[in-house]
Design a protein around this motif. Structure first.
Motif: not given
Lengths: 376, 364
Positions: A12-40
């Protein structure tokens, strides 16, 4: 006594650490730091693609802004991928295209012959296949940036028009999927609704006088394209005729001259279209129209009860046939198989027909149009 | 020490594992591949190979309802050869489908999908499921299948009709169809990993769950291919991730984003089970010669990670390999081995029964 460590807890500890670490590494960008395009919008300027994006910046949005959160950003690039990356730089935020409702293809782009762009949009996951595709008269950027009455956003407004009125005579909405499905048919012809700007007498907040002048979007025409891009622009009547064959309509009207000499209208209740290959050179387009007279519940001016007489019905049928035939002839001149007649023949007669027909098969095809009119 | 791991499963679980094993990777990238060669007749290629799969499935069931590959009443060299062939093929497929899974996740779930990180999350999961053995995997599949069924039913019920079945025309079983069947063999014949399981329980001779499973497999695979062609026509050649793209056209999700999220979740669950089934088959094949299933699970999944991480690099490499000569391993492992195994059961099993009164060999 040596105590045995429970392996489940270690896991369980390994899984929790892995999930937390992987999420940190994946450079996901917060919704607030995005520009949501509605038309192109896509234009072709100085040998480069110019990508315009009508975007909302969630970080800057507030209830006090009263809908003024939408800004049109632009970026250029030799490829769409490059333009998309450059767009994020010009906005200063990561541009997210998942919520793009509509893509406007500018006139310059459609005439540029850049076939790679649509293929990129289809094969990638930048936008969904049900994103609406429209052709712009002029620059796509200008269409996206237009001010409309009641401060509507052009992308949303276009989506509304095309989705709400898609079953109205004259409307020919096309999604990205419809477009390339048609392009892969025999004849490689697709149709896009053409958007052009019309002058409006209304101001920005809807008042008739004063304030910033606004414009209206008109999508009652169609642009016919092939794999290379722009072919021909159809008039309103031809566009309506096209919609008889591509949509199952439930709105719109057809005008006719009544037996009493007055101009009248038949309201379209429902239409259906069936195409059938009659022989290797003849295709039938069979249209079923259910209509009612616009003045059904009123007595006619000559005193007769409301209804469409036989001669009036004949006139309506002739009008529909003439419009469809006119559309066919105009497109035939440009070798644009808008009704996909070649596809019908291919489905019936297979590869043998395709190999014998050649590139200019439209010259050989006889189109038979029959209209079945039911008054409700 | 008594081995606590068991590969004994019930008929229902066998049917579910067969369904997951067969359907999972046939509805994602394969439709695009088949369309690229066979065009609108790609569904005929799918149907042909799914029919061949049906024969293999019933053979595998006939074997597993009596014994499993390790305890097969057959000459030892032949048995070992079959085990090696199945093990190698499963490993090749494991690499292929791991690549496909990471490609799928990185393109549909993330906008900057780092596939190596996805792999880092996938490998420990596979180690765990593989080490736990067949009956745990079967039980997991039994739980997962309800969610998958609910998702599929919801998507079918709320589907927005955006295609025309006329796009399938003209129907012609030509050379292109045969060529497509040949080139994409590796995506078919998915039942050999089940040879390492044995079906147990009072109803183990009841073939109905397997028959129903096969009918569902047929409907899901050929049906998806037909729907795909109906919606995209010849343009299907540009459409990767068919299952996702079709799910976009439903009345509920038009404004939600790039994919229908429930479909992504459902498919991922299936993919993990399918990959675990393959890694488990590789482990079982080595276990026949060595021992220590847990260590083997770590080793096999570790090697998978290393191969995918460093040797493969991108999906194209493994695609090229699996559409090259490697694909013929599928014929050996997934179509020939089940028939040979069944023949052995019929021939040697009966002889042993007559000679010693023991129906089948049970030791490793």
């Amino acid at each position: 006594m040596k105590r045995r460590v429970n392996s489940k807890w270690i896991l369980l500890v390994v899984v929790v650490v892995a999930v937390a670490a992987l999420d940190g590494l994946s450079s996901n960008i917060n919704l607030l730091d995005r520009a949501i395009v509605v038309g192109m919008g896509i234009d072709y300027v100085d040998g480069e693609l110019s990508l315009s994006a009508q975007a909302i910046i969630p970080k800057n949005s507030s209830s006090a802004s009263q809908g003024n959160d939408f800004v049109v950003y632009s970026a250029r690039g030799e490829t769409v991928q490059e333009a998309v990356e450059n767009l994020s730089y010009s906005v200063g935020l990561k541009a997210s295209f998942a919520h793009t409702n509509v893509i406007v293809l500018g006139e310059s782009f459609l005439k540029s012959g850049r076939t790679d762009v649509i293929e990129f949009l289809v094969s990638g996951d930048l936008v969904t296949d049900n994103t609406l595709l429209v052709a712009g008269a002029g620059d796509a950027k200008d269409i996206l940036a237009v001010s409309m009455p009641i401060n509507e956003v052009a992308s949303y407004h276009l989506t509304e028009i095309l989705q709400s009125n898609r079953k109205e005579a004259g409307q020919n909405p096309s999604t990205l999927k419809d477009y390339f499905e048609d392009i892969y048919k025999v004849g490689e012809t697709a149709c896009l609704p053409l958007v052009f700007l019309r002058e409006s007498e209304f101001g920005l907040l809807g008042e008739k006088a004063g304030g910033e002048k606004t414009k209206l979007l008109d999508v009652s025409h169609v642009v016919v394209t092939n794999r290379e891009g722009y072919l021909v622009r159809l008039g309103r009547r031809q566009s309506a005729a096209l919609s008889y064959t591509t949509q199952k309509l439930n709105a719109g009207s057809i005008s006719y001259t009544g037996d009493d000499g007055y101009i009248k209208e038949a309201v379209i209740l429902r239409t259906d279209c069936n195409k059938r290959a009659l022989s290797e050179r003849e295709v039938e387009i069979k249209l079923d129209f259910s209509v009612r007279p616009a003045e059904k519940y009123f007595v006619s001016r000559d005193g007769s009860a409301g209804g469409i007489s036989e001669s009036e019905q004949e006139q309506i049928r002739a009008k529909i046939v003439s419009a469809v035939a006119d559309c066919f002839e105009v497109c035939k001149y440009y070798y644009a198989d808008v009704f996909h007649l070649g596809e019908e023949l291919y489905r019936m007669y297979g590869e043998e027909w395709k190999s014998l027909a050649g590139e200019y098969y439209l010259d050989e095809i006889v189109l038979k149009i029959t209209v079945n009119l039911n008054e409700k | 020490m008594r081995d606590k791991i068991s590969n004994k499963i019930y008929t229902g679980q066998f049917a579910i594992l067969a369904f997951i094993s067969s359907v999972c990777f046939k509805v994602v990238m394969l439709p695009q591949y088949l369309t690229a060669i066979a065009g609108r007749n790609a569904w005929l290629a799918m149907m042909t190979l799914v029919l061949a799969d049906g024969a293999a499935l019933f053979c595998v069931y006939a074997v597993t309802s009596r014994t499993d590959l390790r305890a097969l009443p057959a000459p030892v060299p032949l048995k070992r050869l079959m085990i090696v062939i199945v093990g190698l093929t499963c490993f090749a497929k494991l690499v292929l489908f791991t690549g496909e899974t990471t490609a799928y996740c990185s393109t549909t779930l993330f906008d900057e999908g780092l596939w190596r990180l996805i792999l880092a999350g996938l490998v420990p999961t596979l180690v765990y499921l593989t080490a736990k053995g067949g009956n745990v995997l079967a039980r997991t599949a039994q739980i997962v299948v309800w969610f998958v069924a609910a998702v599929v039913i919801l998507n079918v019920v709320f589907a927005e009709n955006t295609g025309s079945i006329k796009n399938v025309l003209p129907i012609s079983y030509d050379a292109k169809v045969v060529f497509a069947c040949d080139k994409y063999l590796a995506w078919f014949g998915d039942f050999s990993p089940l040879l390492f399981y044995s079906v147990t329980g009072k109803k183990k001779k009841n073939i109905m769950p397997v028959l129903i499973s096969y009918i569902i497999i047929f409907v899901c695979t050929v049906g998806v291919m037909l729907a795909f062609t109906a919606v995209y026509g010849g343009g299907g050649v540009l459409v990767a991730n068919a299952f996702n793209k079709l799910a976009i056209f439903n009345k509920l999700s038009t404004l939600l984003g790039t994919v229908d999220f429930t479909v992504v979740c459902a498919w991922l669950l299936l993919a993990v089970i399918k990959l675990a089934l393959l890694s488990s088959a590789v482990v079982e094949s080595i276990y026949c010669f060595t021992g220590g299933r847990t260590v083997l699970s770590v080793l096999v999944c570790g090697v998978l990670g290393i191969v995918t991480f460093f040797a493969v690099g991108n999906q194209q490499t493994v695609y090229n390999a699996m559409t090259g000569y490697v694909r013929y391993m599928t014929i050996a492992a997934d179509y020939a081995v089940p028939f040979v195994a069944l023949a052995c059961v019929k021939a040697f099993g009966k002889r042993k029964d007559e000679a010693s009164g023991v129906l089948y060999e049970t030791s490793r």
